[in-house]
Design a protein around this motif. Sequence first.
Motif, short mmCIF file in Angstrom:
data_model
loop_
_atom_site.label_atom_id
_atom_site.label_comp_id
_atom_site.label_asym_id
_atom_site.label_seq_id
_atom_site.Cartn_x
_atom_site.Cartn_y
_atom_site.Cartn_z
N HIS A 224 0.78 -1.17 0.04
CA HIS A 224 0.16 0.08 -0.01
C HIS A 224 1.00 1.28 0.01
O HIS A 224 0.49 2.27 -0.77
CB HIS A 224 -0.97 -0.18 1.34
CG HIS A 224 -1.74 -1.42 1.33
ND1 HIS A 224 -2.62 -1.61 0.51
CD2 HIS A 224 -1.48 -2.41 1.99
CE1 HIS A 224 -3.12 -2.69 0.69
NE2 HIS A 224 -2.39 -3.42 1.87
N LYS B 227 1.01 4.13 -2.96
CA LYS B 227 1.04 5.49 -2.71
C LYS B 227 2.15 6.44 -3.17
O LYS B 227 2.09 7.41 -3.90
CB LYS B 227 1.08 5.75 -1.04
CG LYS B 227 1.24 7.36 -0.61
CD LYS B 227 -0.09 8.10 -1.04
CE LYS B 227 -0.07 9.60 -0.71
NZ LYS B 227 -1.04 10.15 -1.19
N ASN C 65 -7.48 -0.97 5.45
CA ASN C 65 -8.22 0.01 4.80
C ASN C 65 -8.47 1.38 5.23
O ASN C 65 -8.27 2.37 4.88
CB ASN C 65 -9.80 -0.63 4.22
CG ASN C 65 -9.59 -1.24 2.99
OD1 ASN C 65 -9.14 -0.79 2.12
ND2 ASN C 65 -10.23 -2.49 2.95
N ARG D 89 -4.93 3.20 4.61
CA ARG D 89 -5.08 3.39 3.20
C ARG D 89 -5.84 4.56 3.23
O ARG D 89 -5.45 5.62 2.70
CB ARG D 89 -5.72 2.42 2.47
CG ARG D 89 -4.90 1.24 2.03
CD ARG D 89 -5.54 0.23 1.17
NE ARG D 89 -6.17 0.78 -0.18
CZ ARG D 89 -5.35 1.09 -1.28
NH1 ARG D 89 -4.04 0.29 -1.17
NH2 ARG D 89 -5.90 1.24 -2.41
N ARG D 90 -7.02 4.90 4.03
CA ARG D 90 -7.90 5.96 3.81
C ARG D 90 -7.42 7.40 4.54
O ARG D 90 -7.23 8.40 4.14
CB ARG D 90 -9.39 5.71 4.17
CG ARG D 90 -10.29 6.82 3.93
CD ARG D 90 -11.88 6.41 4.35
NE ARG D 90 -11.76 6.17 5.89
CZ ARG D 90 -11.94 4.87 6.23
NH1 ARG D 90 -11.76 3.64 5.49
NH2 ARG D 90 -12.12 4.70 7.77
N LEU E 294 -5.57 6.84 0.01
CA LEU E 294 -6.09 5.84 -1.15
C LEU E 294 -7.45 5.27 -0.81
O LEU E 294 -7.99 5.42 0.47
CB LEU E 294 -4.98 4.65 -1.09
CG LEU E 294 -3.70 5.18 -1.37
CD1 LEU E 294 -2.75 3.67 -1.24
CD2 LEU E 294 -3.35 5.83 -2.88
N ALA F 148 -7.30 -6.12 1.67
CA ALA F 148 -6.40 -5.27 1.66
C ALA F 148 -5.13 -5.85 2.54
O ALA F 148 -4.04 -5.39 2.29
CB ALA F 148 -6.77 -4.06 2.47
#
Length: 427
Positions: free
Chosen positions: A124, A128, A182, A185-186, A191, A197
């Motif tokens: 991840h 990015k 996740n 990520r957020r 993302l 994930a």
Amino acid sequence: MRVLVVTVGSRGDVQPYVALGKGLQAAGHHVTLATCARFRTVVTDQGLAYGQLSDDILQLLDSTAGRAAMEDATGVFGSIKTNIKLARQANPINRKLLVDVWAAAKQAEPDVIVYHPKALAGPHVAEKLGVPVVLALPVPVSVPTGDFPLVGLPALPLGRWYNRLTYRLAGAGYRMYDGMVNAFRRETLGLARTSGAALTTRLPDGRPIPVLHGISEHVLPRPADWPAHVHLTGYWFLDGADRWQPPPALVDFIEAGDPPVYVGFGSMAGRDPHRLTRVVGEALRLAGVRGIITTGWGGLEMVEQSDTNWHLTQAPHDWLFPRVSAVVHHGGAGTTAAALRAGKPSVICPFILDQFVWGRQVFALGAGSAPIPQRKLTAQRLAAAIREVTTNADVQGAAARLGRSLAAEDGVANAVARIDAVLDRAG
């Protein structure tokens, strides 16, 4: 090019990646190795840049609950209550590790990320940053095959369908971390949410993430059903014999009689290292052999020096193993590989997970005794296994032949070539 190598776990989860990092550095890359703070000097002493990750996971494993899990675990079916409790305690630790990896990556500014599967943030963070990523691991746990079941699950005579099913079960287990990853990520990377994930196997464009296993095909034949992006490179050895000066008294002890038997369990301690140390001492006496007993990182206690037993905290395996007659150990991937490369038979006494796999594999190759799980370890059983591997010419011959094959490999160079190919394609 700048390479960020990320790994999390015990010494066995770090040392092969340091070897890989040194190989990448020798090939002209600038390497940052991010791992738990306990191993900072292991990284920096080898001339690599260090990226800081939390030590909390190691502290959990060193706790009473963590030691109990190691003692009770026979694959993933051991002590369910203990392991569920550990998983709950690990949640905040894993959340912190995600953020730590991102911080290390921002500092390293990598052109490629090479990561251990326990470092959930690896793919991840690469997404990015828009850089290629490589999954690198010393144990075959990430790629399904019909040849053998997932590490930690029993090898049942049910055929290839069962073996492949076990990897689906692993995916189901990883799903408990999907929400956490996740959220990372957020909230941290900005993302979008992604499916699966925590066990990402594909790049954002749909191509598979390249996978490198630091394992020799002489020990684990490559499954025919693995896809082309999955490789066995050979072991990643971090040799230290040329930098280590042995105590003269140790050399004198080794040369004073028949080659001794090495005994060491690394950081695998279980609930009662004192009991385990007593078992080892009695087994050596019953087997009628001299022993070198290493405390490692808590696996065994110090013993009184004598004409028959010698105590060490640690020593480079590539210096010590060629000088012993056999290696008694926990079956960690790195120790198993070092014993095999030295051409010495093993007595493997596994605690957890992949240690059972290597115990069975070494026995199947004829290079060691049948494994003795720690929960079944007695002085009598251990003494019988030691006698077998130190007197059986067939076992000794198989170990010696395998050692010659492994000595001819250069797993680090093979892995570096694969990573260079990934960088070339990313161009």
